[in-house]
Write an enzyme that holds these catalytic residues in place. Structure first.
Site, short mmCIF file in Angstrom:
data_model
loop_
_atom_site.label_atom_id
_atom_site.label_comp_id
_atom_site.label_asym_id
_atom_site.label_seq_id
_atom_site.Cartn_x
_atom_site.Cartn_y
_atom_site.Cartn_z
N ALA A 83 -5.77 11.96 13.38
CA ALA A 83 -6.25 10.59 13.15
C ALA A 83 -5.21 9.60 13.64
O ALA A 83 -4.04 9.94 13.81
CB ALA A 83 -6.49 10.37 11.66
N THR A 134 -8.42 9.95 2.85
CA THR A 134 -7.46 9.11 2.12
C THR A 134 -8.13 8.42 0.94
O THR A 134 -9.36 8.18 0.96
CB THR A 134 -6.90 8.04 3.08
OG1 THR A 134 -6.27 7.02 2.33
CG2 THR A 134 -8.01 7.37 3.90
N ASP A 135 -7.33 8.04 -0.05
CA ASP A 135 -7.88 7.25 -1.18
C ASP A 135 -8.17 5.82 -0.75
O ASP A 135 -8.82 5.07 -1.50
CB ASP A 135 -6.91 7.28 -2.37
CG ASP A 135 -5.55 6.64 -2.09
OD1 ASP A 135 -5.26 6.29 -0.93
OD2 ASP A 135 -4.78 6.50 -3.06
N GLU A 136 -7.69 5.42 0.45
CA GLU A 136 -7.89 4.02 0.87
C GLU A 136 -9.36 3.70 1.12
O GLU A 136 -9.74 2.53 1.17
CB GLU A 136 -7.02 3.70 2.10
CG GLU A 136 -5.55 3.94 1.79
CD GLU A 136 -4.57 3.39 2.81
OE1 GLU A 136 -4.90 2.42 3.51
OE2 GLU A 136 -3.47 3.94 2.90
N TYR A 160 -8.40 0.72 9.44
CA TYR A 160 -8.05 2.14 9.22
C TYR A 160 -8.94 2.75 8.14
O TYR A 160 -9.58 3.79 8.36
CB TYR A 160 -6.57 2.26 8.80
CG TYR A 160 -6.24 3.61 8.19
CD1 TYR A 160 -6.29 4.78 8.94
CD2 TYR A 160 -5.88 3.71 6.83
CE1 TYR A 160 -6.00 6.02 8.37
CE2 TYR A 160 -5.59 4.95 6.25
CZ TYR A 160 -5.65 6.10 7.03
OH TYR A 160 -5.38 7.32 6.47
N SER A 161 -8.99 2.12 6.97
CA SER A 161 -9.75 2.75 5.87
C SER A 161 -11.25 2.75 6.16
O SER A 161 -11.96 3.67 5.75
CB SER A 161 -9.41 2.11 4.52
OG SER A 161 -9.59 0.72 4.55
N LYS A 164 -11.84 5.75 8.33
CA LYS A 164 -11.80 6.99 7.55
C LYS A 164 -13.05 7.11 6.68
O LYS A 164 -13.59 8.21 6.51
CB LYS A 164 -10.54 7.04 6.68
CG LYS A 164 -9.24 7.17 7.44
CD LYS A 164 -9.10 8.46 8.24
CE LYS A 164 -8.93 9.69 7.38
NZ LYS A 164 -8.65 10.90 8.21
N VAL A 216 9.84 -6.36 2.98
CA VAL A 216 8.91 -6.14 1.87
C VAL A 216 7.80 -7.17 2.00
O VAL A 216 8.07 -8.38 2.04
CB VAL A 216 9.65 -6.29 0.52
CG1 VAL A 216 8.67 -6.24 -0.64
CG2 VAL A 216 10.71 -5.19 0.37
N ARG A 224 1.35 1.51 -4.93
CA ARG A 224 0.84 2.72 -4.28
C ARG A 224 1.15 3.89 -5.20
O ARG A 224 2.06 3.84 -6.02
CB ARG A 224 1.50 2.92 -2.90
CG ARG A 224 1.15 1.81 -1.88
CD ARG A 224 -0.31 1.82 -1.53
NE ARG A 224 -0.72 0.83 -0.54
CZ ARG A 224 -1.27 -0.35 -0.84
NH1 ARG A 224 -1.44 -0.71 -2.10
NH2 ARG A 224 -1.66 -1.17 0.11
N ASN A 259 5.84 -1.63 -4.60
CA ASN A 259 6.63 -1.45 -3.38
C ASN A 259 8.10 -1.84 -3.60
O ASN A 259 9.01 -1.18 -3.08
CB ASN A 259 6.04 -2.28 -2.23
CG ASN A 259 4.68 -1.74 -1.81
OD1 ASN A 259 4.37 -0.57 -2.03
ND2 ASN A 259 3.86 -2.61 -1.21
N ASP A 291 2.85 -11.50 4.04
CA ASP A 291 2.03 -10.41 3.51
C ASP A 291 1.11 -9.85 4.59
O ASP A 291 0.82 -10.51 5.58
CB ASP A 291 1.20 -10.91 2.32
CG ASP A 291 0.89 -9.80 1.33
OD1 ASP A 291 1.15 -8.62 1.65
OD2 ASP A 291 0.36 -10.11 0.25
N HIS A 295 -4.42 -7.08 2.27
CA HIS A 295 -3.54 -6.10 1.62
C HIS A 295 -4.14 -5.64 0.29
O HIS A 295 -4.21 -6.41 -0.67
CB HIS A 295 -2.19 -6.78 1.38
CG HIS A 295 -1.06 -5.84 1.12
ND1 HIS A 295 0.23 -6.27 1.00
CD2 HIS A 295 -1.03 -4.50 0.95
CE1 HIS A 295 1.02 -5.24 0.77
NE2 HIS A 295 0.27 -4.16 0.73
#
Ligand code: NAD
Ligand code: TYD
Length: 355
Positions: A83, A134-136, A160-161, A164, A216, A224, A259, A291, A295
């Site tokens: 992936a 993924t859990d996302e 991305y999520s 998936k 950050v 997470r 984080n 940010d 997010h």
């Protein structure tokens, strides 16, 4: 001996899976990987000469080549990990995620169905297509409530999520429509050895060692749920070998951290193990930056079904796993230094310059 095709076996989790399967001495491993920027054969140094390990450079979108490899290698089961995996890159260039994660998964499913239909009766019964997800896909959780179970509705936030989630749906559709024996796992954030330094934990460790700023996002309050990669590899073997056909399994280590907690813990470990030459703490390098768009605030996995049905549980806590990870990066500059010098210098990604 069962022959397992691992797609994406040169990546972070895929290489841990290949190493784990070989070390159990129960499997022959066929690693199929395109070797994108994220794939490295150096991660497989431990097993590259092993008689039960073979590598093929191929693209999962190339159904013909994949079909040929499935037949030639007499593959019994597939673990699909290949992936595009980085959320920030998916913000900058979503099409690569659609191509590999969605189109590539469907191409692989097509090759797998062909291969499965042509197997003898016993091999057909034992076949599995294990999709590693993924859990996302479940999306954004509030800070103070809720966990993801296998019944949580999908609500992906990032390209991305979303890609998936789409691939998970296609895998289920291939089960319902073509009766392909599939199983899906949805895991939380992994960390550990051979982690590409674009992701939070390896980025922070390698940037700190290079005396660079530690970025950050926002105020560092996002949460997470962390799992050591070798614990994930053992869970994936359990899902592939014992998971019930058509089911999905959530995998996680019950290790939620903000984080900022993660970054501070890494700094404290490095302060103890490799004090800064000029004095002071690595925390002085922490820099709050803009940010991430979209997010997700928090991810949290309820792994009860995997624990109950598969008899799996993690060996590492977040503290022991992170200490092992920091030690690994301290000892294995040969692996990550060329990556930071030649492939990824730590430039900020994912700030909405959609291409
Ligand atoms: P990674 O980016 O480190 O590795 C991906 C691998 O796939 C690379 O070796 C790359 O060369 C290969 N690849 C990419 N496109 C390909 C293609 N078209 N054909 C063949 N190979 C291709 O990713 P990772 O972190 O190891 O993640 C592996 C899988 O686990 C992914 O499916 C990801 O969605 C899932 N996952 C990751 C996490 C995590 O925390 N990293 C958590 C849960 C699930
Ligand atoms: P990441 O490792 O990219 O994983 P994911 O986005 O798939 O969860 O990021 C983990 C968390 O760390 C996420 O909340 C974004 C944040 N983050 C930073 O604060 N700074 C960084 O430089 C990176 C890469 C991530």
């Amino acid at each position: 001996m069962t022959t397992v095709l691992v797609t994406g076996g040169a990546g972070f989790i895929g290489s841990a899976v290949c190493r784990h399967l070989i070390h159990t001495e129960r499997y022959r491993v066929v690693n199929l990987d395109k070797l994108t920027y994220a794939g490295s054969l150096a991660s497989l140094r431990d097993i590259e000469g092993h008689p039960n390990y073979v590598f093929h450079r191929a693209d999962i979108c190339d159904t013909k080549s994949v079909r040929r490899i499935l037949v030639a290698e007499r593959v019994d089961r597939i673990m699909h990990l290949a992936a595009e995996s980085h959320v920030d890159r998916s913000i900058d260039g979503p099409m690569a995620f659609v191509n590999t994660n969605v189109v590539g998964t469907v191409s692989l499913l097509a090759a797998a169905v062909d291969h499965w239909r042509n197997l003898g009766d016993d091999a057909r019964m034992g076949f599995r297509f294990h999709h590693v997800s993924t859990d996302e896909v479940f999306g954004d959780l509030p800070f103070d409530s809720g966990v993801f179970t296998e019944e949580t509705p999908y609500k992906p936030s990032s390209p991305y999520s979303a890609s998936k989630a789409a691939s998970d749906h296609f895998v289920r559709a291939w089960h319902e429509t073509y009766r392909l024996p599939v199983v899906i796992s949805n895991c939380s954030n992994n960390y550990g050895p051979f982690h590409f330094p674009e992701k939070l934990i390896p980025l922070i460790i390698t940037s700190a060692l290079d005396e660079r700023p530690l970025p950050v996002y926002g105020r560092g309050a996002n949460v997470r749920d962390w799992l050591y990669v070798e614990d994930h590899a053992r869970a994936l073997e359990a899902v592939m070998s014992k998971g019930r056909e058509g089911e999905s399994y959530n995998i996680g280590g019950r290790a939620e951290r903000t984080n900022l907690e993660v970054v501070r813990t890494i700094c404290a470990l490095l302060d103890a193990k490799r004090p800064r030459k000029g004095g002071g703490s690595y925390t002085d390098l922490i820099t709050f930056v803009a940010d991430r768009p979209g997010h997700d605030r928090r991810y949290a996995i309820d792994p009860a079904k995997s624990e109950r049905e598969l008899g799996w549980c993690p060996h590492e806590t977040f503290e022991t796993g992170l200490a092992r990870t920091v030690d690994w990066f301290l000892d294995n500059g040969w692996w990550w230094k060329p990556i930071r010098e030649q492939l990824f210098d730590g430039t900020r990604l994912g700030l909405l310059s959609v291409g």
